[in-house]
Design an enzyme around this catalytic site. Sequence first.
Site, short mmCIF file in Angstrom:
data_model
loop_
_atom_site.label_atom_id
_atom_site.label_comp_id
_atom_site.label_asym_id
_atom_site.label_seq_id
_atom_site.Cartn_x
_atom_site.Cartn_y
_atom_site.Cartn_z
N ASP A 1 -2.18 3.61 0.84
CA ASP A 1 -2.70 4.19 -0.41
C ASP A 1 -2.85 5.71 -0.24
OD1 ASP A 1 -4.15 4.51 -2.84
OD2 ASP A 1 -6.04 4.23 -1.76
N ASP B 1 -8.58 1.91 0.00
CA ASP B 1 -10.04 1.95 -0.09
C ASP B 1 -10.59 1.03 -1.18
OD1 ASP B 1 -8.80 3.88 -1.88
OD2 ASP B 1 -10.84 4.46 -2.44
N ASP C 1 -4.96 8.03 -2.69
CA ASP C 1 -6.25 8.61 -3.09
C ASP C 1 -7.40 8.07 -2.24
OD1 ASP C 1 -4.85 9.95 -5.00
OD2 ASP C 1 -5.45 8.65 -6.67
MG LIG Z 1 -7.43 4.89 -3.10
#
Ligand SMILES: [Mg+2]
Length: 176
Positions: free
Chosen positions: A9, A136, A11
Amino acid sequence: MRRQRIAIDMDDVMAITSEKFLKNINRLFDKNLSEKDFKGKYWLDIITIDQYKACIELVHEEGYFLDFPIMPDAVEVIKALNEKYDVFIVSAATEFPNSLKEKMIWLAEHFPFINWKNIVLCGDKSIISADYLIDDHPKNLKTFLGKSLMFDAIHNQTVTDYQRVMSWKEIATILL
Ligand SMILES: [Mg+2]
């Protein structure tokens, strides 16, 4: 034998992005919130829907995705992972059309060793199949069928369903 695939990922995993959103909340609504106010929470747990929408409007502005700082050690570790695994950068980006081009520019600037064929800008990550997903957000990890590594973030502090990783250095000890 094929190499194992790692989906990563962007961000708040490769790029530090939440800080900017938080700064905009404080600036627009004259607040003095810090990361700890969001511990275990999402934005809408602490700001109103209208405030959230005003901040999201800024995310649509040109240039928003161009200047995010890089997560510590991400470049070195992802470069090393890229030697050993098939690394794919997987970002849910289509909600913000500007971000498609800007994410490509950001990646080319900071992660020039990532081939364009290994960049997957998508909407819903449940389409993704790989051996590992480093992300996240529990919503992305929930549908993933491989091994999930949850990158530590202020919003996921109460989540215990996935192996938590605190840093890129820790990921290096697990995967390298
Ligand atoms: Mg993220």
